[in-house]
Design a protein around this motif. Structure first.
Motif, PDB file in Angstrom:
ATOM      1  N   ARG A  84       0.898  -1.075  -0.201  1.00 44.67           N
ATOM      2  CA  ARG A  84      -0.048  -0.139  -0.056  1.00 44.67           C
ATOM      3  C   ARG A  84       0.941   1.365  -0.008  1.00 44.67           C
ATOM      4  O   ARG A  84       0.636   2.286  -0.705  1.00 44.67           O
ATOM      5  CB  ARG A  84      -1.011   0.065   1.289  1.00 44.67           C
ATOM      6  CG  ARG A  84      -1.661   1.470   1.540  1.00 44.67           C
ATOM      7  CD  ARG A  84      -2.433   1.256   2.937  1.00 44.67           C
ATOM      8  NE  ARG A  84      -3.392   2.345   2.720  1.00 44.67           N
ATOM      9  CZ  ARG A  84      -4.068   2.290   4.013  1.00 44.67           C
ATOM     10  NH1 ARG A  84      -4.008   1.429   4.950  1.00 44.67           N
ATOM     11  NH2 ARG A  84      -5.253   3.258   3.938  1.00 44.67           N
TER      12      ARG A  84
ATOM     13  N   GLU B 254      -6.057   2.927  -4.552  1.00 44.16           N
ATOM     14  CA  GLU B 254      -5.905   3.476  -3.260  1.00 44.16           C
ATOM     15  C   GLU B 254      -7.035   4.040  -2.471  1.00 44.16           C
ATOM     16  O   GLU B 254      -7.343   3.654  -1.325  1.00 44.16           O
ATOM     17  CB  GLU B 254      -5.017   4.886  -3.342  1.00 44.16           C
ATOM     18  CG  GLU B 254      -4.287   5.311  -1.841  1.00 44.16           C
ATOM     19  CD  GLU B 254      -3.413   6.465  -2.192  1.00 44.16           C
ATOM     20  OE1 GLU B 254      -2.919   6.862  -3.044  1.00 44.16           O
ATOM     21  OE2 GLU B 254      -3.539   7.407  -1.212  1.00 44.16           O
TER      22      GLU B 254
ATOM     23  N   TYR C 100      -8.833   0.580  -1.328  1.00 40.09           N
ATOM     24  CA  TYR C 100      -8.007  -0.111  -0.540  1.00 40.09           C
ATOM     25  C   TYR C 100      -8.348   0.823   0.806  1.00 40.09           C
ATOM     26  O   TYR C 100      -8.468   0.025   2.085  1.00 40.09           O
ATOM     27  CB  TYR C 100      -6.651   0.027  -0.723  1.00 40.09           C
ATOM     28  CG  TYR C 100      -5.776  -1.186   0.175  1.00 40.09           C
ATOM     29  CD1 TYR C 100      -5.851  -2.480  -0.087  1.00 40.09           C
ATOM     30  CD2 TYR C 100      -5.465  -0.813   1.314  1.00 40.09           C
ATOM     31  CE1 TYR C 100      -5.233  -3.526   0.729  1.00 40.09           C
ATOM     32  CE2 TYR C 100      -4.669  -1.549   2.197  1.00 40.09           C
ATOM     33  CZ  TYR C 100      -4.371  -2.838   1.784  1.00 40.09           C
ATOM     34  OH  TYR C 100      -3.784  -3.829   2.421  1.00 40.09           O
TER      35      TYR C 100
END
Lengths: 235, 110
Positions: free
Chosen positions: A3, B15, B18
């Motif tokens: 991430r 992004e 998530y």
């Protein structure tokens, strides 16, 4: 992909900073390298090459298969002057996929009524560009032919290595501009990069036609820019 | 200079998804041969319910990539997929342009 890697890629893109992502295809690990960062010596040449060419691809380094992805900032056009040509250019730029911003300190010109949704800044270029600098992925079109407004951003664009610097005005107007810039200490090589009279020579007459000629010239500069990395327009 | 970010941008979406608690996979075109509809570096983002944004071809092989991605979201093991006219699977899902592509699919972790 971690991430944190994804976040780093998006942060670089939001900041208009070029970035290279190296993914090791044998173990799935990936790393982000923003332009100007320190690169690992064994990858230095492939990262630098990717930043220069803008090309992604698979390569082998020390028997490891690497995927190199490159994220270059999207090209944008900064127009100086909220003039008739800019109105047409704003519409065309959107169609061709360029971000565009228009700067003009003359509040009578820079009105949303004339420009709709385009980003329009009714301030002096000096004030705007100090906080939002030009970069290599920007085309600058100076369209006021008023030296008080145009000269500063033209110099700033040449210094920033904008891939295109064009300036409206007749050959005579440009000759006096060249004199002023020379006196101000701008190198002849840099002055030579200014496209003037502005736009591809297609006999454009109306403001809309001139806008087409300007956009075509910008696209040419973008697509044929020097792959060795220095922003183009030197030809 | 525009601060507005592209709402259809696959990496931004990855992004956002998530962060919103979804399980997400990212597919990237890593190699192409012949005429391929999307260049190397193109992304497709997929979540665990099969939602997707972006593209790795002109809609030709996305279905197959999404199916594989949902498995990768479960296992976490990245995979390289290959599509081309010479291969039986690709013939069915169809890269009609006659090109060949390799797509790397990985899960977003961490």
């Amino acid at each position: 992909m971690e991430r944190s890697t994804l976040q780093a890629i998006n942060a670089a893109r939001a900041a208009r900073r070029a970035a290279v992502v190296v993914t090791d295809l044998s173990d799935g690990t990936s790393q982000v390298f923003p332009e100007g960062a320190k690169f690992p010596p064994e990858w230095d040449s492939v990262i630098v090459q990717a930043l220069r060419s803008g090309r992604a691809g698979v390569t082998a380094v020390e028997e490891r298969s690497l995927f190199i992805n490159v994220h270059l900032p999207p090209p944008r056009i900064v127009a100086i002057g909220a003039v008739h040509i800019s109105q047409a250019l704003a519409g065309l730029a959107a169609v061709a996929g360029f971000d565009m911003v228009i700067i003009d300190p003359r509040t009578a010109f820079a009105t949303t009524e004339r420009f709709g949704n385009v980003e329009l800044l009714a301030e002096w270029p000096e004030d705007i560009l100090s906080s939002r600098p030009l970069d290599r992925y920007t085309a600058l079109a100076a369209l006021t032919h008023d030296p008080k407004i145009d000269d500063y951003p033209i110099r700033a664009a040449l210094e920033a290595g904008c891939f295109y610097v064009g300036s409206l005005g007749s050959r005579k107007t440009h000759a006096t501009r060249v004199e002023r810039l020379t006196q101000a200490g701008v190198p002849a090589e840099a002055i030579g990069r200014i496209k003037a009279p502005i736009g591809l020579d297609i006999g454009a007459a109306s403001p809309a036609e001139i806008a087409v000629a300007v956009l075509a010239e910008i696209i040419e500069a973008l697509r044929r820019r020097d792959p060795a990395g220095r922003a183009g327009g030197a030809r | 200079m525009s601060t507005e970010r592209n709402v259809l941008d696959p990496l931004e979406i990855a992004e956002t998804w998530y962060r919103g608690g979804r399980k997400v996979a990212l597919a990237t075109v890593i190699e192409t041969w012949g005429s391929a509809p999307r260049p190397v570096g193109s992304h497709l983002v997929i979540d665990d319910e099969g939602n997707f944004q972006g593209s790795v071809s002109g809609g030709c092989v996305e279905g197959a990539v999404i199916a594989e991605a949902m498995e990768i979201i479960e296992t976490g093991a990245p995979k390289i997929l290959e599509f081309g006219v010479a291969d039986e699977t690709a013939w069915r899902v169809g890269l009609s342009c006659g090109g060949r592509i390799r797509v790397y699919v990985e899960r977003i972790e961490g």
